[in-house]
Design a protein around this motif. Structure first.
Motif, mmCIF file in Angstrom:
data_model
loop_
_atom_site.group_PDB
_atom_site.id
_atom_site.type_symbol
_atom_site.label_atom_id
_atom_site.label_comp_id
_atom_site.label_asym_id
_atom_site.label_seq_id
_atom_site.Cartn_x
_atom_site.Cartn_y
_atom_site.Cartn_z
ATOM 1 N N UNK A 65 0.807 -1.226 0.000
ATOM 2 C CA UNK A 65 0.000 0.000 0.000
ATOM 3 C C UNK A 65 0.839 1.275 0.000
ATOM 4 N N UNK A 66 2.177 1.141 -0.045
ATOM 5 C CA UNK A 66 3.034 2.327 -0.001
ATOM 6 C C UNK A 66 4.179 2.192 -1.003
ATOM 7 N N UNK A 67 4.726 3.323 -1.470
ATOM 8 C CA UNK A 67 5.935 3.275 -2.303
ATOM 9 C C UNK A 67 7.058 2.604 -1.525
ATOM 10 N N UNK A 68 7.846 1.778 -2.208
ATOM 11 C CA UNK A 68 8.897 1.026 -1.528
ATOM 12 C C UNK A 68 10.105 0.870 -2.440
ATOM 13 N N UNK A 69 11.286 0.915 -1.842
ATOM 14 C CA UNK A 69 12.528 0.709 -2.588
ATOM 15 C C UNK A 69 13.044 -0.714 -2.438
ATOM 16 N N UNK A 70 12.336 -1.569 -1.717
ATOM 17 C CA UNK A 70 12.805 -2.943 -1.512
ATOM 18 C C UNK A 70 12.593 -3.786 -2.767
ATOM 19 N N UNK A 71 13.338 -4.866 -2.880
ATOM 20 C CA UNK A 71 13.228 -5.748 -4.039
ATOM 21 C C UNK A 71 11.839 -6.340 -4.175
ATOM 22 N N UNK A 72 11.205 -6.650 -3.059
ATOM 23 C CA UNK A 72 9.890 -7.278 -3.101
ATOM 24 C C UNK A 72 10.000 -8.790 -3.166
ATOM 25 N N UNK A 73 8.884 -9.504 -2.981
ATOM 26 C CA UNK A 73 8.925 -10.965 -2.865
ATOM 27 C C UNK A 73 9.377 -11.688 -4.133
ATOM 28 N N UNK A 74 8.959 -11.245 -5.328
ATOM 29 C CA UNK A 74 9.345 -11.959 -6.549
ATOM 30 C C UNK A 74 10.838 -11.887 -6.779
ATOM 31 N N UNK A 75 11.388 -10.685 -6.791
ATOM 32 C CA UNK A 75 12.827 -10.548 -6.974
ATOM 33 C C UNK A 75 13.565 -11.087 -5.755
ATOM 34 N N UNK A 76 12.926 -10.996 -4.584
ATOM 35 C CA UNK A 76 13.542 -11.554 -3.381
ATOM 36 C C UNK A 76 13.737 -13.052 -3.476
ATOM 37 N N UNK A 77 12.755 -13.753 -4.029
ATOM 38 C CA UNK A 77 12.878 -15.207 -4.202
ATOM 39 C C UNK A 77 13.946 -15.542 -5.239
ATOM 40 N N UNK A 78 14.059 -14.725 -6.265
ATOM 41 C CA UNK A 78 15.135 -14.869 -7.250
ATOM 42 C C UNK A 78 16.486 -14.749 -6.543
ATOM 43 N N UNK A 79 16.626 -13.725 -5.722
ATOM 44 C CA UNK A 79 17.857 -13.528 -4.948
ATOM 45 C C UNK A 79 18.117 -14.714 -4.035
ATOM 46 N N UNK A 80 17.083 -15.212 -3.364
ATOM 47 C CA UNK A 80 17.231 -16.374 -2.486
ATOM 48 C C UNK A 80 17.843 -17.557 -3.229
ATOM 49 N N UNK A 81 17.315 -17.839 -4.430
ATOM 50 C CA UNK A 81 17.815 -18.969 -5.227
ATOM 51 C C UNK A 81 19.301 -18.828 -5.500
ATOM 52 N N UNK A 82 19.711 -17.620 -5.877
ATOM 53 C CA UNK A 82 21.120 -17.392 -6.211
ATOM 54 C C UNK A 82 22.002 -17.556 -4.980
ATOM 55 N N UNK A 83 21.597 -16.990 -3.860
ATOM 56 C CA UNK A 83 22.394 -17.107 -2.631
ATOM 57 C C UNK A 83 22.551 -18.570 -2.234
ATOM 58 N N UNK A 84 21.489 -19.347 -2.329
ATOM 59 C CA UNK A 84 21.546 -20.760 -1.969
ATOM 60 C C UNK A 84 22.429 -21.542 -2.926
ATOM 61 N N UNK A 85 22.409 -21.196 -4.208
ATOM 62 C CA UNK A 85 23.234 -21.900 -5.192
ATOM 63 C C UNK A 85 24.715 -21.557 -5.033
ATOM 64 N N UNK A 86 25.001 -20.276 -4.804
ATOM 65 C CA UNK A 86 26.397 -19.832 -4.727
ATOM 66 C C UNK A 86 27.021 -20.155 -3.378
ATOM 67 N N UNK A 87 26.238 -20.081 -2.297
ATOM 68 C CA UNK A 87 26.747 -20.247 -0.930
ATOM 69 C C UNK A 87 28.007 -19.395 -0.731
ATOM 70 N N UNK A 88 27.879 -18.081 -0.903
ATOM 71 C CA UNK A 88 29.069 -17.210 -0.934
ATOM 72 C C UNK A 88 29.701 -17.017 0.438
ATOM 73 N N UNK A 89 31.024 -16.991 0.441
ATOM 74 C CA UNK A 89 31.752 -16.625 1.657
ATOM 75 C C UNK A 89 31.735 -15.104 1.804
ATOM 76 N N UNK A 90 31.970 -14.399 0.677
ATOM 77 C CA UNK A 90 31.954 -12.938 0.674
ATOM 78 C C UNK A 90 30.897 -12.437 -0.303
ATOM 79 N N UNK A 91 29.997 -11.599 0.190
ATOM 80 C CA UNK A 91 28.950 -10.997 -0.634
ATOM 81 C C UNK A 91 29.046 -9.486 -0.522
ATOM 82 N N UNK A 92 28.931 -8.809 -1.670
ATOM 83 C CA UNK A 92 28.907 -7.354 -1.699
ATOM 84 C C UNK A 92 27.542 -6.891 -2.190
ATOM 85 N N UNK A 93 26.937 -5.984 -1.444
ATOM 86 C CA UNK A 93 25.677 -5.379 -1.842
ATOM 87 C C UNK A 93 25.878 -3.871 -1.972
ATOM 88 N N UNK A 94 25.592 -3.334 -3.148
ATOM 89 C CA UNK A 94 25.672 -1.894 -3.367
ATOM 90 C C UNK A 94 24.248 -1.344 -3.401
#
Length: 255
Positions: A74-103
């Motif tokens: 119901x409000x403007x938001x800058x967050x990725x949201x659930x759809x892109x969030x689930x996409x991100x989840x898949x990548x994090x689980x596949x990569x299992x990164x030791x070091x992650x950078x978020x800009x």
């Protein structure tokens, strides 16, 4: 009345167009809100932080994410949201990164998504140039139950953060990079990561809103290096890029 009579026949076309391009329209709105209307972005950050902090169950990452999503309905938001969030989840689980950078930390939504899926010992370096936004995001990340031993929030421009990443990484390299800040900086920041030799072989890079016109130079850079990068997939406004042969000081070819 004449305006209503003229617009009614066009209503189905308007609905189909908005449905088909809803993701692109939302991405454009986020881009305008974030980079062209900074005062509105600041209001959005404060409002989001207040709602999430007040309504989530502290210490539960799932509750924090659900509260973000509830706010965004119901409000403007800058967050990725659930759809892109689930996409991100898949990548994090596949990569299992030791070091992650978020800009682009914003309110900490994607930081929380990443942190809850990191392997033991995994570290997140997240960069937010606005100090007020960085403070709000850090509080949300801590409210979600994560500790400073699991993440570091750098409050400075992305260019400055990349230039001093080596002091945080030591001998380590980046296994996952999420760019969700100013789309116009994507290319220069990627080139800076290349120049500093910070990308591990097999590093996965995610670019939010890479389909916007401001990202065309980034896409040209990627397509000119087929042996260095492979576009894995693009969905929900996220571009997934795999790095095979990271550039370094001696081999980088400036555009």
């Amino acid at each position: 009345m004449w305006l209503l009579a003229v617009s009614l026949p066009l209503l189905p076309v308007i609905i189909v167009t908005m449905t088909r391009y809803w993701g692109e329209l939302g991405a454009l709105y986020q881009h305008l809100l974030r980079d062209m209307l900074p005062w509105r972005s600041a209001v959005c950050i404060r409002s989001t932080h207040s709602f999430v902090f007040t309504n989530c169950t502290h210490g539960r990452p799932k509750s924090v994410l659900e509260t973000f999503d509830l706010y965004a309905r119901t409000h403007p938001s800058l967050s990725l949201g659930p759809q892109r969030g689930e996409f991100l989840d898949e990548v994090v689980q596949q990569v299992a990164p030791v070091w992650t950078l978020e800009l682009g930390t914003h309110c900490g939504y994607s930081s929380v998504r990443i942190l809850r899926l990191l392997p033991p010992g995994g570290q997140l370096l997240t960069v937010e140039h606005n100090p007020t936004t960085a403070d709000a995001a850090e509080e949300i990340i801590l409210v979600a139950g994560f500790k400073h031993s699991q993440f570091q929030l750098l409050s400075c421009p992305s260019e400055e953060a990349i230039a001093r990443l080596r002091t945080h990484l030591g001998e380590g390299l980046l296994h996952l990079v999420l760019m969700d800040h100013n789309v116009g900086l994507y290319l220069s920041d990627l080139q800076a990561l290349e120049f500093e030799g910070l990308l591990a072989p097999g590093c996965v890079l995610l670019f939010n809103n890479a389909h916007l016109p401001a990202a065309h130079s980034l896409l040209r850079h990627i397509s000119s290096r087929p042996g260095q990068y492979t576009i894995q997939r693009q969905a929900h406004g996220l571009l997934e890029l795999h790095c095979h042969q990271p550039a370094n000081h001696s081999s980088q070819d400036q555009d």
